[in-house]
Design a protein around this motif. Structure first.
Motif, PDB file in Angstrom:
ATOM      1  N   HIS A 164      25.447 -31.668 -22.096  1.00 26.11           N
ATOM      2  CA  HIS A 164      25.560 -32.754 -21.118  1.00 26.11           C
ATOM      3  C   HIS A 164      26.973 -32.765 -20.548  1.00 26.11           C
ATOM      4  O   HIS A 164      27.934 -32.893 -21.313  1.00 26.11           O
ATOM      5  CB  HIS A 164      25.289 -34.117 -21.768  1.00 26.11           C
ATOM      6  CG  HIS A 164      23.899 -34.268 -22.258  1.00 26.11           C
ATOM      7  ND1 HIS A 164      22.849 -34.564 -21.425  1.00 26.11           N
ATOM      8  CD2 HIS A 164      23.379 -34.139 -23.497  1.00 26.11           C
ATOM      9  CE1 HIS A 164      21.742 -34.627 -22.136  1.00 26.11           C
ATOM     10  NE2 HIS A 164      22.033 -34.357 -23.393  1.00 26.11           N
ATOM     11  N   ILE A 172      24.248 -35.113 -14.989  1.00 22.92           N
ATOM     12  CA  ILE A 172      22.926 -34.613 -14.610  1.00 22.92           C
ATOM     13  C   ILE A 172      22.148 -35.825 -14.133  1.00 22.92           C
ATOM     14  O   ILE A 172      21.995 -36.807 -14.866  1.00 22.92           O
ATOM     15  CB  ILE A 172      22.234 -33.927 -15.801  1.00 22.92           C
ATOM     16  CG1 ILE A 172      23.020 -32.675 -16.192  1.00 22.92           C
ATOM     17  CG2 ILE A 172      20.782 -33.587 -15.456  1.00 22.92           C
ATOM     18  CD1 ILE A 172      22.566 -32.039 -17.489  1.00 22.92           C
ATOM     19  N   HIS A 201      19.325 -37.560 -16.062  1.00 16.20           N
ATOM     20  CA  HIS A 201      19.776 -38.186 -17.298  1.00 16.20           C
ATOM     21  C   HIS A 201      20.475 -39.519 -17.019  1.00 16.20           C
ATOM     22  O   HIS A 201      20.225 -40.516 -17.703  1.00 16.20           O
ATOM     23  CB  HIS A 201      20.734 -37.262 -18.058  1.00 16.20           C
ATOM     24  CG  HIS A 201      20.101 -35.978 -18.498  1.00 16.20           C
ATOM     25  ND1 HIS A 201      20.793 -35.004 -19.163  1.00 16.20           N
ATOM     26  CD2 HIS A 201      18.840 -35.510 -18.357  1.00 16.20           C
ATOM     27  CE1 HIS A 201      19.980 -33.989 -19.426  1.00 16.20           C
ATOM     28  NE2 HIS A 201      18.797 -34.277 -18.939  1.00 16.20           N
ATOM     29  N   MET A 205      21.506 -42.493 -19.322  1.00 14.03           N
ATOM     30  CA  MET A 205      22.663 -41.919 -20.011  1.00 14.03           C
ATOM     31  C   MET A 205      23.937 -42.271 -19.245  1.00 14.03           C
ATOM     32  O   MET A 205      24.579 -41.433 -18.613  1.00 14.03           O
ATOM     33  CB  MET A 205      22.513 -40.407 -20.186  1.00 14.03           C
ATOM     34  CG  MET A 205      23.492 -39.837 -21.205  1.00 14.03           C
ATOM     35  SD  MET A 205      23.279 -38.084 -21.500  1.00 14.03           S
ATOM     36  CE  MET A 205      22.052 -38.077 -22.804  1.00 14.03           C
ATOM     37  N   CYS A 239      26.577 -39.175 -17.956  1.00 11.26           N
ATOM     38  CA  CYS A 239      26.208 -37.763 -17.818  1.00 11.26           C
ATOM     39  C   CYS A 239      26.075 -37.475 -16.326  1.00 11.26           C
ATOM     40  O   CYS A 239      25.585 -38.301 -15.562  1.00 11.26           O
ATOM     41  CB  CYS A 239      24.886 -37.509 -18.521  1.00 11.26           C
ATOM     42  SG  CYS A 239      24.325 -35.801 -18.328  1.00 11.26           S
TER      43      CYS A 239
HETATM   44 CU   LIG Z   1      22.833 -35.233 -19.513  1.00  7.47          CU
END
Ligand SMILES: [Cu+2]
Length: 667
Positions: free
Chosen positions: A562, A638, A641, A646, A636
């Motif tokens: 991550h 991404i 996510h 996250m 994170c």
């Molecule tokens: Cu992530």
């Protein structure tokens, strides 16, 4: 396509009256307190960020500038005719040779709008590459798909300026959904309200509205701007932000001859239509071959980005990964070594390498010496993880002066991809497959793994800014995933999935008791909640004191890497490793107490970054001085996510230590 400007030029006062009448008060229109308390009926209960439509309907107002330089031309109202002259900033007065003590005020307009890849403007480009440069053609990979453009460009226009310049950017939101803009890498130490995180440092900018961002370029380096709401960054709302230094202040100035904006590269993984489940390609500055086509890489019908160089000169190149998916990329250039000099805008002791890896939001700058035979070479980007499953890679062309300008390099992009004889060891930086314990992974890079340089082994040109006896306050944090009862996959920090609040934290902080409004690991434990067993979803705010040496140990309970980004600070990476065991990671505090986590010694100039990959089943240790009180997003990078939880916010300091955001009089 262009949305109605609700408070447009000629109708501004009428619009105000209308809204005033609608809300039963004119005061609301004329006073923007930057706080939601005036409109409790508009607050929505906390819901997860939705990428197509948003529940928020609060109007946000343009801020008036407070300290503008003389002679700066600012717009204070707009109509569609004003924004018809979309353009890049190649002739912007702030694009200049930086001189000590000569900072400027720099004004930009960024119009964010819906647009199309391979739209009507691109018909000739399909058959004639020379026609592609025609204004407003976003060819992409030749697959028609909706995008969100900035000034009719994807990626958006690069902004170039000098350290300490005052930046004023009007962001016009012509999308049909709210938006914000984040200035990734800028610390915003004097202007926390300009960080661009919805419901953390500002209210979202509604469709048809303008938001004026104003801040100081408080550091130099390869930075970037991007939308911080929903999936807009993945649709294209991002661009380079290059902050240069005077020659005397630049430790690497002697290593290169040219630092050109055309050598700044934004790499982006993309999806088609609205299918955000699947990475379908990787583009280099918005261009590249598509993988639906069976045509060979060197077919003249593909459109590649071309970077031109003259033999005998050295060029600074800047690479940003605007990644949406779990798609780390490997970057290299055929038959060339790269002298890596900076990461995330922070200068490092140079490392000569064959290439490097990037996870989402990371940056590397390198010097390329044009010392090979004058022809065309492939610039190579190979995708891993989700991109590897689809065998996604991309190319651009390094074109020497003297080589045929319209020709492509011979061979396939990924052929001989190390750019060397196969038996010669290669050096790669920042491999996301960091110290793998898993045999099947380690087999991937058996022949040369000893030459790889991990992120934590990079060295800053600056020693760490604290003495060796410094005692750090350590916060242990974790990254994990769990299934909600409805089957939804939730991503978590400290076993909590983040929910966006209704009140923007920075503006509304005097309105509530933190403990009743926020949650975090200790507040939930005090309520008897066990987040290891039940699903915890709430407004996750981690409280840390201001002006203290802070250490964060981030343990990754998942197999996948991550890339973690911290707003408001540049941290030093003092530890990074793989434990390989989930139970160890769950007990990381105890493991640390027993000395199982290694940290660099204080005389090692640990690398400075703002985004770092946390290895699968591994950890990172970050250190920084919490000298920037405020609400800083920690998440994170991404997108799926972050959108699925996250994310968290670090509240640094107490309310009285955080800059007060004054009421702004409008109308
Ligand atoms: Cu992530």
């Amino acid at each position: 396509m262009i949305a109605t400007n609700r408070c447009g030029r000629e109708s501004k006062s009428r619009c105000c009256q209308l809204i005033g009448a609608l809300l039963g008060t004119l005061l609301w229109c004329c006073l923007d307190l930057g706080q939601a308390q005036l409109q409790p009926q508009l607050e929505q209960s906390s819901t997860k960020i939705d990428w197509i439509t948003f529940p928020w309907s609060r109007n946000n107002r343009t801020n008036k500038p407070t300290h503008l330089g003389a002679g700066l031309q600012l717009k204070d109202d707009y109509d569609p005719a004003d924004v018809s002259g979309f353009s890049g900033f190649e002739r912007h007065p702030c694009r200049r040779v930086c001189q000590q003590g000569q900072s400027q005020s720099c004004y930009y307009q960024l119009v964010v709008h819906n647009y199309r890849r391979l739209g009507a403007e691109c018909q000739r480009c399909q058959y004639d590459e020379r026609a592609c440069a025609a204004e407003n053609c976003i060819y992409g990979d030749g697959v028609s798909s909706p995008v969100m453009a900035v000034n009719r460009m994807v990626p958006g226009p690069a902004i170039e300026l000098c350290e300490n310049d005052t930046v004023v950017v009007d962001v016009l939101n012509y999308l049909n959904e709210p938006s914000t803009m984040h200035w990734h890498g800028i610390h915003m130490s004097r202007s926390p309200e300009m960080d661009g995180v919805a419901h953390v440092t500002q209210y979202p900018v509604e469709p048809g509205e303008v938001y004026r961002y104003e801040f100081q370029a408080d550091r130099s380096g390869t930075l970037w701007y991007h939308s911080h709401l929903g999936w807009q960054r993945g649709f294209g709302v991002a661009g380079n932000l290059i902050v240069r230094q005077p020659h005397q202040a630049n430790p690497h100035a002697r290593l290169y001859d040219y630092d050109l904006v055309e050598h700044a590269i934004m790499v982006q993984d993309i999806f088609y239509d609205y299918n955000i489940q699947q990475a379908r390609n990787i583009l280099i500055n918005g261009k590249g071959r598509n993988h639906l086509s069976q045509l060979p890489d060197q077919d003249a019908r593909h459109r590649y980005e071309r970077l031109r160089v003259t033999p005998g000169y050295r060029y600074r190149m800047r690479i940003v990964l605007n990644g949406i998916f779990n798609c780390p990329v490997e970057f290299s250039i055929e038959q060339h070594k790269l002298l890596i000099i900076s990461t995330d805008g922070n200068d490092i002791v140079p490392v000569l390498a064959d290439g490097f890896f990037l996870t989402s939001a990371e940056r590397f700058d390198f010097v390329l010496e044009a010392n090979q035979f004058a022809k065309n070479y492939w610039i190579r980007v190979r995708g891993y993880e989700q991109c590897e499953e689809r065998k996604l890679y991309q190319g651009a062309v390094l074109s020497y002066r003297g080589a045929a300008r319209s020709e492509l390099p011979l061979g396939d992009i990924m052929e001989d991809q190390r750019g060397r004889e196969l038996d010669e060891p290669a050096t790669f930086i920042n491999d996301f497959r960091f110290k793998p314990l898993n045999a099947s992974i380690s087999a991937l890079r058996k022949s040369n793994k000893d030459k790889d340089v991990g992120t934590v082994s990079l060295r800053s040109v600056e020693p760490v800014p604290w003495p060796s006896y410094t005692k750090f306050l350590t916060h242990y944090s974790s990254l994990s995933m769990r299934q909600a009862q409805n089957g939804e996959q939730l991503f978590q920090i400290d076993e909590i999935s983040y929910i966006s609040p209704g009140i923007s934290m920075l503006q509304g902080r005097h309105l509530y008791q933190d403990d009743g409004y926020f949650c975090n690991r200790s507040s939930l434990a005090a309520q008897g909640r066990n987040c290891a067993r039940e699903v915890c979803e709430c407004v996750h705010v981690i409280r840390l004191p201001a002006y203290r040496p802070i250490e964060m140990v981030v343990a990754n309970h998942m197999d996948a890497t991550h890339p973690i980004h911290l707003h408001g600070f540049t941290f030093r990476l003092v530890g990074q490793g793989v434990l390989g065991s989930l139970s160890d990671l769950r007990n990381i505090r105890e493991l640390d107490r027993r000395g199982r986590l290694s940290r660099l010694s204080d005389d090692y100039a640990a690398v400075a970054k703002d985004t770092v990959q946390v290895p699968g089943l591994g950890y990172v240790i970050l250190r920084f001085i919490s000298d920037n009180p405020g609400f800083w997003s920690y998440h994170c990078h991404i997108e799926s996510h972050a959108v699925q939880g996250m994310a968290a916010v670090l509240k640094i300091g107490e309310n009285y230590q955080i800059k007060s955001i004054p009421a702004r009089v409008r109308c």
